[in-house]
Design a protein around this motif. Structure first.
Motif, PDB file in Angstrom:
ATOM      1  N   ALA A 128       0.820  -1.226   0.000  1.00 58.19           N
ATOM      2  CA  ALA A 128       0.000   0.000   0.000  1.00 58.19           C
ATOM      3  C   ALA A 128       0.851   1.273   0.000  1.00 58.19           C
ATOM      4  N   GLY A 129       1.721   1.419   1.001  1.00 65.31           N
ATOM      5  CA  GLY A 129       2.498   2.641   1.112  1.00 65.31           C
ATOM      6  C   GLY A 129       3.517   2.803   0.002  1.00 65.31           C
ATOM      7  N   GLY A 130       4.283   1.748  -0.255  1.00 68.09           N
ATOM      8  CA  GLY A 130       5.368   1.832  -1.221  1.00 68.09           C
ATOM      9  C   GLY A 130       4.915   2.107  -2.636  1.00 68.09           C
ATOM     10  N   ALA A 176       2.179   8.939   2.148  1.00 70.12           N
ATOM     11  CA  ALA A 176       2.804   8.912   0.824  1.00 70.12           C
ATOM     12  C   ALA A 176       2.694  10.277   0.140  1.00 70.12           C
ATOM     13  N   TYR A 177       1.537  10.899   0.274  1.00 71.31           N
ATOM     14  CA  TYR A 177       1.340  12.230  -0.318  1.00 71.31           C
ATOM     15  C   TYR A 177       2.225  13.270   0.356  1.00 71.31           C
ATOM     16  N   ILE A 178       2.350  13.186   1.680  1.00 68.73           N
ATOM     17  CA  ILE A 178       3.196  14.130   2.428  1.00 68.73           C
ATOM     18  C   ILE A 178       4.636  14.034   1.945  1.00 68.73           C
ATOM     19  N   VAL A 179       5.133  12.811   1.756  1.00 66.49           N
ATOM     20  CA  VAL A 179       6.509  12.604   1.296  1.00 66.49           C
ATOM     21  C   VAL A 179       6.707  13.165  -0.109  1.00 66.49           C
ATOM     22  N   LEU A 229      11.436   0.778  -7.054  1.00 63.99           N
ATOM     23  CA  LEU A 229      10.551   0.205  -6.048  1.00 63.99           C
ATOM     24  C   LEU A 229      10.971  -1.234  -5.795  1.00 63.99           C
ATOM     25  N   VAL A 230      11.260  -1.550  -4.525  1.00 63.95           N
ATOM     26  CA  VAL A 230      11.775  -2.872  -4.170  1.00 63.95           C
ATOM     27  C   VAL A 230      10.788  -3.561  -3.235  1.00 63.95           C
TER      28      VAL A 230
END
Length: 441
Positions: free
Chosen positions: A10-12, A304-307, A30-31
């Protein structure tokens, strides 16, 4: 900018997509350990029960699509073994070939998730023991049910996943026992809510073993501490998630009091070039400002959006977390936001509670349901500290309104003045939310 993301669920996968939009020229890798990426873990219990017909429906995208359509280098069945912060490199291993290689990064994003806590049982032997955290876990359970045709099971743990599994095993026609060391399911919620949930489960055939545990296992027989013997074909354990912080800890990043990786308002760790999102990130509580770790999908997506915004030079801060959540249980829906009576008491916060029992919409309309709503508030400031609801219709709408009210610092009294949409199929002239405000006055 060269960005490496560790963890592809989800996050990645979400942060990879967000960064691609925010930084079109960036180089993104992406790993992920698993063969799939970005799937909907929250839907897995409903695949087991047959409400969702195919596990493939949970998979929103594929590694191939990420590579071809989004220009994101996607390495599935790969694992990041270590971080060298001084040289800004990571060691990655191909889990199939065991080949290892080193990659450099400008920014590193950790979305490692966590592992299911697996209880140890004396005498487990060949009795199948399942957990449900990954798509591989789901496929293992589905294959077992299809091949072995079990007729009975025990669920250890009465949290969100535990009660959702109970419902779906019942839908399959399995005799289902739920074993919980506490005196009720969903201890995160108020007793008045969980009493209703307990009855709903009992009415649908779930057998409870509260304040009990498995002492040992003999063949298929569970010998309980309270002296009862329960015979089952398999066990499903849902006793919590352990955040995967080893990579961060080994790299010298701070692990906080919630056992998560400490981050600031921009999701940065101690190292400003390393961010953490998802289940393993320790953020803050909206009400208390204290450390809080929330293992829910909304929070991973928001982080994720904040990053992505921070990396793009357009920073916004993440809010403290309310922990708003909802679940379906047979004919009922239960939801909460903010604190329960128990957590407020443990925090030493003085509060009052207002409740409302009523209908979801006009009683004369043929399709109406019942609701029980509870709001905890500060008796002096009248600020809302938490809310919960259970019922067979309209719970989701009311909890969402109350979560919005909390974030907008609307007082419990202000609830009476909220101008909410009314029509007989949907509400009443004085919505249950309005009624909470009137009663608090």
């Amino acid at each position: 900018m060269k960005i490496i993301i560790v963890g592809a669920i989800a996050g990645g996968s979400t942060v990879a997509s967000q960064i691609r939009r925010a930084l079109p020229e960036s180089q993104i890798t992406l790993v992920g350990r698993e063969p799939d990426i970005g799937y909907g873990t929250c839907g897995m219990p409903y695949v087991i029960g047959g409400l969702i017909s195919d596990s493939e429906k949970l998979v929103g995208t594929t590694p191939e699509d990420f590579i071809e359509e989004r220009n994101i280098n996607t390495l599935v069945q790969h694992e990041v073994l270590s971080i060298d912060r001084s040289n800004k490199t990571v060691v990655i291993q191909n889990m199939e070939t065991e080949e290892r290689f080193t990659e450099s990064y400008d920014k590193l994003i950790l979305s490692p998730g966590g592992f299911s806590r697996v209880p140890e049982f004396k005498g487990l032997g060949d009795l199948p023991l399942f957990t449900l955290k990954t798509l591989s876990d789901l496929e293992t359970i589905l294959e077992y049910i299809e091949k072995e045709k079990p007729t009975s099971c025990a669920i250890v743990g009465g949290g969100f996943i535990g009660i959702e599994l109970a419902e779906n095993f019942i839908h399959l026609g399995l005799k289902t026992a739920l074993i919980e060391r506490n005196d009720r399911v969903m201890k995160i919620m108020d007793v008045e809510i969980t009493d209703i949930l307990n009855k709903e489960m009992e009415d649908n055939g779930v057998e409870f073993y509260f304040e009990d545990a498995i002492e040992r296992i003999e063949g298929k027989k569970l010998i309980m501490k309270n002296g009862v013997n329960v015979e089952v074909d398999f066990i499903a354990a849902s006793v919590g998630i352990i955040p995967d912080t080893k990579l961060a800890s080994d790299a010298g990043l701070t692990i906080g009091s919630t056992k998560g990786i400490v981050v600031n308002r921009y999701m940065q760790t101690d190292d400003p070039d390393i961010y953490t999102i998802g289940d393993a990130a320790e953020c803050t509580d909206w009400v208390t400002g204290k450390p809080k770790r929330v293992q829910l999908a909304w929070h991973a997506h928001r982080a994720a959006y904040i990053v992505s915004r921070h990396l793009a030079g357009k920073p916004i801060e993440i809010n403290g977390f309310l922990g708003t959540t909802i679940t379906k249980l047979f004919s009922l829906t239960a939801a909460m936001t903010g604190h329960s009576a128990k957590s407020l008491t443990e925090e030493g916060i003085s509060f009052k509670t207002v409740t409302h029992d009523g209908r979801s919409n006009a009683g004369y309309y043929p399709d109406h349901g019942t609701l029980h709503l509870r709001v905890h508030y500060d008796s002096e400031t009248r600020r809302i500290l938490g809310a919960q609801g259970v019922g067979d219709k309209g719970v989701n709408k009311r909890i969402d309104i109350l979560a919005t009210a909390m974030m907008g610092n609307i007082t419990v009294d202000d609830l009476s003045a909220l101008e909410l949409a009314y029509s007989p199929p949907y509400s009443s002239p004085k919505d249950p939310i309005n009624m909470l405000g009137y009663k608090a006055k």
